[in-house]
Write a protein that holds these residues in place. Sequence first.
Motif, PDB file in Angstrom:
ATOM      1  N   TYR A 126      -2.303   6.365   0.981  1.00 13.10           N
ATOM      2  CA  TYR A 126      -3.159   6.092   2.018  1.00 13.10           C
ATOM      3  C   TYR A 126      -3.108   6.893   3.427  1.00 13.10           C
ATOM      4  N   SER A 132     -15.390  -7.342  -4.235  1.00 11.79           N
ATOM      5  CA  SER A 132     -15.758  -6.051  -3.516  1.00 11.79           C
ATOM      6  C   SER A 132     -14.940  -6.091  -2.142  1.00 11.79           C
ATOM      7  N   ARG A 135      -3.035  -7.491  11.858  1.00  7.21           N
ATOM      8  CA  ARG A 135      -4.163  -8.423  11.487  1.00  7.21           C
ATOM      9  C   ARG A 135      -3.885  -9.478  12.292  1.00  7.21           C
ATOM     10  N   CYS A 167     -10.159  -7.488   2.790  1.00 11.54           N
ATOM     11  CA  CYS A 167     -10.740  -6.980   4.146  1.00 11.54           C
ATOM     12  C   CYS A 167     -10.800  -7.677   5.234  1.00 11.54           C
ATOM     13  N   ARG A 190      -4.040  -7.963   2.010  1.00 11.03           N
ATOM     14  CA  ARG A 190      -4.650  -6.920   2.502  1.00 11.03           C
ATOM     15  C   ARG A 190      -6.099  -6.995   2.261  1.00 11.03           C
ATOM     16  N   LYS A 220       0.911  -1.316   0.023  1.00 10.46           N
ATOM     17  CA  LYS A 220       0.012  -0.031  -0.128  1.00 10.46           C
ATOM     18  C   LYS A 220       0.915   1.284   0.006  1.00 10.46           C
ATOM     19  N   PHE A 280     -12.510 -10.956  14.421  1.00 12.65           N
ATOM     20  CA  PHE A 280     -13.284 -10.762  13.285  1.00 12.65           C
ATOM     21  C   PHE A 280     -13.445 -12.397  12.505  1.00 12.65           C
ATOM     22  N   ARG A 312      -1.198   0.088  -5.502  1.00 11.24           N
ATOM     23  CA  ARG A 312      -0.442  -0.909  -4.934  1.00 11.24           C
ATOM     24  C   ARG A 312       0.881  -0.489  -5.385  1.00 11.24           C
ATOM     25  N   THR A 370     -19.442   0.738   3.715  1.00 12.52           N
ATOM     26  CA  THR A 370     -19.340  -0.263   2.907  1.00 12.52           C
ATOM     27  C   THR A 370     -20.601  -1.254   3.140  1.00 12.52           C
TER      28      THR A 370
HETATM   29  C1  HEM Z   1     -19.679  -5.049   2.775  1.00  8.07           C
HETATM   30  C2  HEM Z   1     -19.102  -4.673   3.466  1.00  8.07           C
HETATM   31  C3  HEM Z   1     -17.458  -4.390   3.203  1.00  8.07           C
HETATM   32  C4  HEM Z   1     -16.658  -4.223   2.173  1.00  8.07           C
HETATM   33  C5  HEM Z   1     -17.343  -4.255   0.762  1.00  8.07           C
HETATM   34  C6  HEM Z   1     -15.483  -3.990   2.399  1.00  8.07           C
HETATM   35  C7  HEM Z   1     -14.408  -3.864   1.489  1.00  8.07           C
HETATM   36  C8  HEM Z   1     -13.070  -3.517   1.552  1.00  8.07           C
HETATM   37  C9  HEM Z   1     -12.047  -3.410   0.788  1.00  8.07           C
HETATM   38  C10 HEM Z   1     -11.989  -3.416  -0.603  1.00  8.07           C
HETATM   39  C11 HEM Z   1     -10.989  -3.334   1.527  1.00  8.07           C
HETATM   40  C12 HEM Z   1      -9.351  -3.128   0.935  1.00  8.07           C
HETATM   41  C13 HEM Z   1      -9.061  -1.708   0.835  1.00  8.07           C
HETATM   42  C14 HEM Z   1      -7.695  -1.312   0.282  1.00  8.07           C
HETATM   43  O1  HEM Z   1      -7.015  -2.080   0.261  1.00  8.07           O
HETATM   44  O2  HEM Z   1      -7.521  -0.077   0.351  1.00  8.07           O
HETATM   45  C15 HEM Z   1     -11.187  -3.330   2.903  1.00  8.07           C
HETATM   46  C16 HEM Z   1     -10.347  -3.540   3.839  1.00  8.07           C
HETATM   47  C17 HEM Z   1     -10.322  -3.489   5.241  1.00  8.07           C
HETATM   48  N1  HEM Z   1     -11.779  -3.486   5.809  1.00  8.07           N
HETATM   49 FE1  HEM Z   1     -13.367  -3.955   4.919  1.00  8.07          FE
HETATM   50  N2  HEM Z   1     -15.249  -4.039   3.708  1.00  8.07           N
HETATM   51  C18 HEM Z   1     -16.379  -4.158   4.430  1.00  8.07           C
HETATM   52  C19 HEM Z   1     -16.764  -4.151   5.467  1.00  8.07           C
HETATM   53  C20 HEM Z   1     -15.818  -4.312   6.822  1.00  8.07           C
HETATM   54  C21 HEM Z   1     -16.147  -4.273   7.905  1.00  8.07           C
HETATM   55  C22 HEM Z   1     -17.586  -4.607   8.558  1.00  8.07           C
HETATM   56  C23 HEM Z   1     -14.938  -4.097   8.912  1.00  8.07           C
HETATM   57  C24 HEM Z   1     -14.796  -4.244  10.153  1.00  8.07           C
HETATM   58  C25 HEM Z   1     -13.896  -4.456  10.865  1.00  8.07           C
HETATM   59  C26 HEM Z   1     -13.948  -3.951   7.758  1.00  8.07           C
HETATM   60  C27 HEM Z   1     -12.715  -3.421   8.321  1.00  8.07           C
HETATM   61  C28 HEM Z   1     -11.558  -3.526   7.174  1.00  8.07           C
HETATM   62  C29 HEM Z   1     -10.199  -3.379   7.319  1.00  8.07           C
HETATM   63  C30 HEM Z   1      -9.600  -3.142   8.978  1.00  8.07           C
HETATM   64  C31 HEM Z   1      -9.438  -3.379   6.479  1.00  8.07           C
HETATM   65  C32 HEM Z   1      -7.837  -2.783   6.100  1.00  8.07           C
HETATM   66  C33 HEM Z   1      -7.134  -4.303   5.893  1.00  8.07           C
HETATM   67  C34 HEM Z   1      -5.735  -4.133   5.651  1.00  8.07           C
HETATM   68  O3  HEM Z   1      -5.341  -3.336   5.017  1.00  8.07           O
HETATM   69  O4  HEM Z   1      -5.200  -5.187   6.016  1.00  8.07           O
HETATM   70  N3  HEM Z   1     -14.448  -3.885   6.658  1.00  8.07           N
HETATM   71  N4  HEM Z   1     -12.553  -3.645   2.968  1.00  8.07           N
END
Ligand code: HEM
Length: 501
Positions: free
Chosen positions: A108, A435, A130, A443, A441, A103, A137, A379, A313
Amino acid sequence: MATANIPPLMPPAIVTSLVVYLAAICTYRLFFHPLSRFPGPRLAAVTDVYAAWYEVVKKGEIVHELDRLHKDYGPIVWIGPGKLHFNTPKAFDDIYRSPKLIKPGSFYDAFQMRQSCFGFSDPRLAKERREIIGPLFSRKAVLRLEDVVQDVVDRLVSELSKYPSNDTVNLRHGLMAASLEVITTYCFAKEYHALEYPAFKHPVIPALESVSMHVLYFAMMYLPFLEKIVFGMPEWLAKRLGAGSGDMQDLFGAIVKQVDEVLNDPLAVERAEHEIIYHHLLSAGTVEKGGKPPSRQSLIGEASSMIEAGTETIANACTVACFYILRSPDIERRLRDELIGAWSEAHMPLERLEKLPYLTAVIKEGLRLSHGVVTPIPRQAHDGVVIDGVGIPSGTIVTMGHTFMHLSPELFEDPLVFNPERWLTGDAQDKHIVSFSRGPRVCLGVNLAWAELYLILGNLFRKVQMELPEDRPERLEYHELFTPHYKGDPLQVHIRKLADQ
Ligand code: HEM
């Protein structure tokens, strides 16, 4: 008449040097830069202004432009001075699955969550974090804490049922309030009472949805010095300048207070009604490198990232699903029939909801057409990276928007149509839904997200009767500001009557 001797604004020598300098940069970028062998608009190759025009000035229209550029230039487009965009499924896998691509802070850092799972650029720190909070989670934890989600969903249904028949309600705000409340109760055991606010308008919600705030994030990516101005200004000024930034400061203030509470009184964590994120972040068993728990700043970043990542989201996937279900009487009837046939008690457990094929299909369409993140996620490539068979120079920023998967006619027939049927004939297309992104990385909240989607949509369509107004739009339009930001008020619904429960 005597003429005043006005000194020139800039001495000619400085102007000349500036012109020569800019000409040298343009010449280098156009002819000698390692990316100069890739096709793309020449203006984009020499300056970030090209992409900034779409992302900042046009408030998020870069994806439309990228779509057009791929038609002209093929599967790889040189879209910024050090940046390439791709559009093939193989490229998507190569970019997001590889641990070699990281990233970039240049993108970011603007989100102000540098020391969080979401914000860490360093893959080692991201992996460590993580591992620390991941157990909250996991599938097991989500099943253990299912009641926390169910309780919020019950409150959403109960609030909707208080509206008199035929009254209009902004269901979008209800969905935002519910997803905000799930995150704050699930992660921190803290109720923000967002569902109990009149018309679901908790002040944090306009902040999370604010178009101007998100445009500002993009402006800060291109002009990082803005960060100091925006986040350094006094609260009263931020509030006067725009609803978004003032409310955001309120949200930030609430998060800081919460972190200070747990740092000043470690027993506060033990008093929480259930396992929360601080059990993991602060416990001795989860000490980060150097034997220290995360800093105050890092705890604040982590808490903010949970709220930002887990609210809009979820609400977006539900908004898309609700909108297209309510637009199509056949889809709505089929979904309600399935739910009524299967529902035998007040609460249908998650593990039984997950077995319902039509509900599952509707959720997948909601995820596909809400995209998760809509701005192409960047990236940074390092030595030896090959994407879809093409060697990429070290340091290049590579991206591919989710829409290039979800709206590809090669992957999905009639991709713009909300058609749950496409998911009933097998799971061959599952690999094309991105999605939640992919790879190291991916979600972190994916299990919680699926649980929320099943419980919210299952309960809503089993227990509440709603109708879109006659003048509803044909489809949902949005600004591409990292997540989709829907234009207008896309989900004003008439509450008709509560179905038998
Ligand atoms: C429909 C619901 C959701 C979608 C579609 C979604 C989608 C995504 C996507 C696309 C990323 C990658 C973002 C990136 O690389 O910049 C991401 C990362 C992340 N999401 Fe979700 N998300 C959802 C719900 C949630 C929920 C409920 C949480 C609560 C804990 C969450 C926590 C995170 C975290 C902490 C990351 C960062 C992970 C990392 O970079 O290692 N997300 N999400």
